[in-house]
Design a protein around this motif. Structure first.
Motif, short mmCIF file in Angstrom:
data_model
loop_
_atom_site.label_atom_id
_atom_site.label_comp_id
_atom_site.label_asym_id
_atom_site.label_seq_id
_atom_site.Cartn_x
_atom_site.Cartn_y
_atom_site.Cartn_z
N GLN A 36 4.57 -1.02 -45.81
CA GLN A 36 3.64 -1.81 -46.62
C GLN A 36 3.06 -2.98 -45.81
N TYR A 37 3.92 -3.63 -45.06
CA TYR A 37 3.49 -4.78 -44.25
C TYR A 37 2.46 -4.37 -43.21
N TYR A 38 2.80 -3.37 -42.41
CA TYR A 38 1.90 -2.94 -41.35
C TYR A 38 0.65 -2.25 -41.91
N GLY A 39 0.80 -1.56 -43.04
CA GLY A 39 -0.36 -0.96 -43.66
C GLY A 39 -1.35 -2.00 -44.13
N PHE A 40 -0.85 -3.12 -44.65
CA PHE A 40 -1.75 -4.20 -45.06
C PHE A 40 -2.46 -4.80 -43.85
N LEU A 41 -1.71 -5.10 -42.79
CA LEU A 41 -2.33 -5.68 -41.59
C LEU A 41 -3.39 -4.74 -41.02
N LYS A 42 -3.12 -3.45 -41.10
CA LYS A 42 -4.10 -2.46 -40.60
C LYS A 42 -5.42 -2.56 -41.37
N LYS A 43 -5.34 -2.80 -42.68
CA LYS A 43 -6.54 -2.89 -43.51
C LYS A 43 -7.43 -4.06 -43.10
N LEU A 44 -6.85 -5.07 -42.47
CA LEU A 44 -7.62 -6.26 -42.10
C LEU A 44 -8.34 -6.11 -40.77
N ILE A 45 -8.03 -5.06 -40.03
CA ILE A 45 -8.70 -4.85 -38.74
C ILE A 45 -10.20 -4.66 -38.99
N GLY A 46 -10.99 -5.44 -38.31
CA GLY A 46 -12.43 -5.36 -38.48
C GLY A 46 -12.98 -6.20 -39.61
N SER A 47 -12.10 -6.87 -40.37
CA SER A 47 -12.56 -7.69 -41.49
C SER A 47 -13.06 -9.06 -41.03
N GLY A 48 -12.71 -9.45 -39.79
CA GLY A 48 -13.06 -10.78 -39.31
C GLY A 48 -12.06 -11.84 -39.71
N CYS A 49 -11.00 -11.45 -40.42
CA CYS A 49 -9.99 -12.40 -40.88
C CYS A 49 -8.83 -12.46 -39.89
N GLN A 50 -8.56 -13.65 -39.38
CA GLN A 50 -7.38 -13.85 -38.54
C GLN A 50 -6.17 -14.13 -39.44
N VAL A 51 -4.98 -13.81 -38.93
CA VAL A 51 -3.76 -13.93 -39.72
C VAL A 51 -2.72 -14.72 -38.95
N VAL A 52 -2.03 -15.63 -39.67
CA VAL A 52 -0.88 -16.34 -39.11
C VAL A 52 0.31 -16.08 -40.02
N VAL A 53 1.37 -15.51 -39.45
CA VAL A 53 2.59 -15.17 -40.19
C VAL A 53 3.74 -16.01 -39.65
N THR A 54 4.44 -16.72 -40.51
CA THR A 54 5.64 -17.44 -40.09
C THR A 54 6.85 -16.86 -40.81
N GLY A 55 8.01 -16.98 -40.19
CA GLY A 55 9.24 -16.44 -40.76
C GLY A 55 9.81 -17.33 -41.83
N GLY A 56 10.46 -16.70 -42.81
CA GLY A 56 11.19 -17.42 -43.84
C GLY A 56 12.68 -17.21 -43.69
N ASN A 57 13.45 -17.80 -44.59
CA ASN A 57 14.91 -17.66 -44.49
C ASN A 57 15.37 -16.25 -44.80
N HIS A 58 14.56 -15.46 -45.51
CA HIS A 58 14.93 -14.06 -45.79
C HIS A 58 14.52 -13.13 -44.65
N ASP A 59 13.65 -13.59 -43.77
CA ASP A 59 13.14 -12.74 -42.71
C ASP A 59 14.05 -12.73 -41.49
N SER A 60 14.07 -11.61 -40.80
CA SER A 60 14.70 -11.53 -39.49
C SER A 60 13.67 -11.93 -38.43
N PRO A 61 13.91 -13.00 -37.66
CA PRO A 61 12.97 -13.35 -36.60
C PRO A 61 12.70 -12.18 -35.66
N GLY A 62 13.74 -11.41 -35.37
CA GLY A 62 13.58 -10.28 -34.46
C GLY A 62 12.64 -9.22 -35.01
N VAL A 63 12.76 -8.92 -36.30
CA VAL A 63 11.89 -7.92 -36.92
C VAL A 63 10.45 -8.40 -36.91
#
Length: 404
Positions: A62-89
């Motif tokens: 779901q995550y990568y599928g969403f990012l794929k949809k933004l390719i060519g949209s002209g929208c840049q993305v900034v993602v930061t990690g939360g306490n539930h996220d694995s920094p490595g992932v």
């Protein structure tokens, strides 16, 4: 220039073992369409992309599928990690995602300058301090024998210093550009829900105040709290909240993403864009007769079947009532909505540890803190001993959570 602020997606989240995958799919489809229709230049995701540090293949897709949809949209993305996220992932595809105008900061970086991002869009420039969830190990080293409160104070000071360093860097390098600081932490005064009940202690940010944020940033894009809200009555220090309800305590919350408009290097507006409601979380409480009548009259109108909580309260313990309650659950097992949290209790039952095991209560509904506190109640302890044990538990629970 338009910036969109969102956070706390918790992809892969289950509500009492029931999937929210369809809820997330519909939200991400809506978000991608909104970005295109409203010509969003930058999307900020302030932590907790995933619900666990080891997300399922479906959540990753779901995550990568969403990012794929933004390719060519002209929208840049900034993602930061939360306490539930694995920094490595989060960080694993970081170098590749850079070529798609997607910046990822899964954890505090060795060189703090790398957290300060200069983004250039066709409609202007902006500086983003991409601050992820800050763990104690990112900020300081523990001192042997140091008290819990002292550790918290030092951690709060470390978080404050982290933002001050970034503000100084922004001022010296990009003084004429608008700037946004991201963050994933609990700020004093924020209103929480059931799904966040551990955050006051885990992570140690419980007393972090809005006044600690330096004045050098035009907007603070916060994550960690699921209820959308302003902090210190400021339009420019905001929690976007989670985009879908993640617990029954959020069932009445209106969900949003926040759109910032920047004109001539100034933020001229912050607009809350309502996220469509895809599934209703509904609670029925009262006597057996009252709950049965409510269930029989209930009709839902959302695209996805409702998830329903049932809490029946009767005055006296009665095995016939328990049998009828179980029959009622079976009767409503084939309706178009799903009862996922049934509970039967009796008001004359002695309160204490037994309440953890009343009919319909699942261990999934309890936190380790709930169980520990009930265990303390079952012991004949003086107040000082009880407080010392609670403090020791909180310190251990925090260490375990940070190690995940």
């Amino acid at each position: 220039m338009k910036i969109l602020h969102t956070a706390d997606w918790h992809l892969g989240k289950q509500l009492h073992k029931y999937s929210l995958e369809e809820d997330h799919r519909l939200f991400l489809d809506w978000l991608a369409l909104t970005i295109q229709e409203r010509l969003i230049d930058v999307l900020l995701i302030s932590g907790d992309v995933f619900d666990t540090t080891n997300p399922s293949n479906q959540a990753l897709a779901q995550y990568y599928g969403f990012l794929k949809k933004l390719i060519g949209s002209g929208c840049q993305v900034v993602v930061t990690g939360g306490n539930h996220d694995s920094p490595g992932v989060l960080n694993a595809p970081r170098e590749l995602l850079k070529f798609l105008d997607i910046k990822v900061v899964g954890n505090a970086l060795e060189s703090i300058e790398d957290e300060l991002l200069h983004l250039t869009t066709p409609r202007g420039e902006i500086v983003v301090a991409a601050v992820p969830y800050l763990r104690e190990a990112d900020l300081r080293k523990s001192v042997s024998g140091e008290g819990y409160e002292n550790r918290l104070a030092a951690l709060r000071q470390g978080i404050r210093g982290h933002y001050e360093q970034l503000a100084d860097l922004k001022s010296s390098q990009f003084s004429d550009l608008p700037s946004i600081a991201m963050g994933h932490l609990f700020v004093n005064g924020a209103s929480t829900s059931e799904s966040e009940r551990d955050i006051h202690v885990v992570g140690g940010e419980a007393a972090f105040s809005a006044e600690f944020f330096p004045s050098g940033f035009d907007y603070i894009a916060l994550g960690h709290i699921h209820k959308p809200q302003r902090i210190s009555n400021s339009d420019f220090i905001r929690y976007s909240g989670s985009p879908i309800p993640l617990s029954f305590s959020e069932r009445d919350d209106r969900k949003y993403v926040l759109e910032l408009t920047i004109d001539n290097t100034k933020i001229t507006s912050v607009e809350a864009l309502p996220v469509p409601a895809y599934r209703e979380l509904r609670c029925f409480t009262g006597s057996l007769d009252e709950v049965e009548a409510g269930l029989k009259a209930y009709v839902f109108t959302n695209p996805l079947p409702s998830y329903v909580e049932v809490h029946v309260t009767e005055p006296f313990a009665d095995p016939h009532k328990e049998m009828y309650f179980n029959e009622l659950l079976r009767e409503f097992s084939n309706v178009p909505f799903q009862i996922i949290k049934p509970r039967l209790s009796f008001t004359n039952r002695t309160k204490g540890a037994d309440e953890l095991f009343i009919t319909g209560t699942s261990i999934q509904d309890l936190t380790p803190r709930d169980v520990f506190n009930q265990r303390l109640l079952s012991e004949n302890l003086d107040e000082e001993t009880r407080l010392l044990l609670q403090e020791a538990f909180e310190e251990l629970w925090r260490d375990v959570s940070e190690a995940q």
